[in-house]
Design a protein around this motif. Sequence first.
Motif, short mmCIF file in Angstrom:
data_model
loop_
_atom_site.label_atom_id
_atom_site.label_comp_id
_atom_site.label_asym_id
_atom_site.label_seq_id
_atom_site.Cartn_x
_atom_site.Cartn_y
_atom_site.Cartn_z
N ASP A 38 -27.94 -45.20 51.24
CA ASP A 38 -27.12 -44.05 51.12
C ASP A 38 -25.90 -43.98 52.01
O ASP A 38 -25.87 -44.72 52.69
CB ASP A 38 -27.97 -42.60 51.13
N GLN A 39 -24.99 -42.83 51.52
CA GLN A 39 -23.66 -42.84 52.56
C GLN A 39 -23.86 -41.38 52.86
O GLN A 39 -24.38 -40.49 52.30
CB GLN A 39 -22.54 -43.14 51.74
N HIS A 40 -23.26 -41.08 53.96
CA HIS A 40 -23.37 -39.60 54.43
C HIS A 40 -21.92 -39.17 53.84
O HIS A 40 -21.01 -39.35 54.42
CB HIS A 40 -23.23 -39.63 56.02
N LEU A 41 -22.03 -38.29 52.90
CA LEU A 41 -20.80 -38.10 52.15
C LEU A 41 -19.57 -37.57 52.97
O LEU A 41 -18.51 -37.80 52.66
CB LEU A 41 -21.14 -37.48 50.71
N PRO A 42 -20.04 -36.51 53.61
CA PRO A 42 -18.95 -35.88 54.52
C PRO A 42 -18.17 -36.93 55.28
O PRO A 42 -16.94 -36.70 55.57
CB PRO A 42 -19.64 -34.92 55.38
#
Length: 128
Positions: A67-71
Amino acid sequence: MEQMDMNLSQLLEEIDYSDKYCDDIYEYRRVTVPREMVPTLPTGRTMEEWEWRQNGIVMSRGWEHYDQHLPEAHVLLFRRVIGTDPRTGEIPLNMAVKVQQRKQYVQELEQSRQRMMQERQESMGMEY
């Protein structure tokens, strides 16, 4: 060319690896890359192992970019099954069952969430 190599090596030195933290199945780690590297990373999906290694991220075998940390697009989230052999990336047989159960549980949660969203949209449509 030498300047470009120096900039790249400087960027690679700036990659930050968090301490590991765990739940009952996975160990996790955040990898923070310099913001200047973000345009070179794929968007809208996670990377395969060869991709993150090609981008200068160095970890033992078995880690999965999940996953990516969207912010913060420069914060990449990785996990691997507890007890994974760091040389081969193979997971312990007893953990394979737990991983499958977790995946099934997450899939069921997602299906439930989708149903709830659809029901909510339908009920909102009836109110107008």
